[in-house]
Scaffold this motif. Structure first.
Motif, PDB file in Angstrom:
ATOM      1  N   PHE A  90       0.832  -1.128   0.022  1.00 57.35           N
ATOM      2  CA  PHE A  90       0.171  -0.153  -0.033  1.00 57.35           C
ATOM      3  C   PHE A  90       0.940   1.374   0.122  1.00 57.35           C
ATOM      4  N   THR A  91       1.896   1.268  -0.723  1.00 55.84           N
ATOM      5  CA  THR A  91       2.850   2.378  -0.628  1.00 55.84           C
ATOM      6  C   THR A  91       2.005   3.498  -1.591  1.00 55.84           C
ATOM      7  N   PRO A  92       1.860   4.793  -0.892  1.00 58.51           N
ATOM      8  CA  PRO A  92       1.254   5.740  -1.762  1.00 58.51           C
ATOM      9  C   PRO A  92       2.050   6.464  -2.925  1.00 58.51           C
ATOM     10  N   GLU A  93       1.456   6.957  -3.873  1.00 61.87           N
ATOM     11  CA  GLU A  93       2.149   7.334  -4.989  1.00 61.87           C
ATOM     12  C   GLU A  93       2.077   8.925  -4.771  1.00 61.87           C
ATOM     13  N   ILE A  94       3.320   9.417  -4.503  1.00 57.01           N
ATOM     14  CA  ILE A  94       3.108  10.918  -3.906  1.00 57.01           C
ATOM     15  C   ILE A  94       4.020  11.532  -5.232  1.00 57.01           C
ATOM     16  N   TYR A 120       5.204  17.249   3.443  1.00 55.26           N
ATOM     17  CA  TYR A 120       3.968  16.822   2.459  1.00 55.26           C
ATOM     18  C   TYR A 120       3.029  18.072   2.362  1.00 55.26           C
TER      19      TYR A 120
END
Length: 121
Positions: A90-94, A120
């Protein structure tokens, strides 16, 4: 007259010592191999498994020292029965434009490069 009955039964007393010897020898005959197997099972598992398989005691070898593949298969079967959720990434796309980075806020450097303090946005 009457007959005198002489008291009775004074025979048979000689085998007690031999019985004790048989018990001791029998006990040692069972105890010593069991102790040797337990010592091998605790400290020398591969050697014990080879020895048992060489003697044809496959069932006993599998019980005392199961193969690693057997244990892994058992674990996988157990996990399949549990129906546990599989871990997902579940690595977020930043997006880089969403991060405020000041190149002067260095936290440290290492084998993967420099680590900066970022915020962020």
């Amino acid at each position: 007259g009457g007959r005198g009955g002489g008291g009775g039964g004074g025979g048979g007393g000689g085998g007690g010592g031999m019985g004790i010897i048989l018990y001791v020898v029998g006990g040692l005959g069972i105890t010593i191999p069991v102790v040797i197997c337990m010592i091998l099972a605790i400290w020398y598992k591969p050697a014990l498994r080879r020895m048992l398989l060489k003697c044809g005691c496959v069932w006993f070898a599998n019980c005392l020292v199961p193969e690693l593949e057997t244990r892994v298969d058992d674990i996988e079967k157990y996990m399949a029965k549990q129906k546990l959720p599989r871990l997902r990434d579940f690595t977020p796309e930043i997006d880089p434009s969403e991060v405020d980075l000041d190149r002067d806020d260095v936290l440290g450097t290492g084998g993967y490069g420099t680590v900066y303090l970022a915020r962020y946005a």
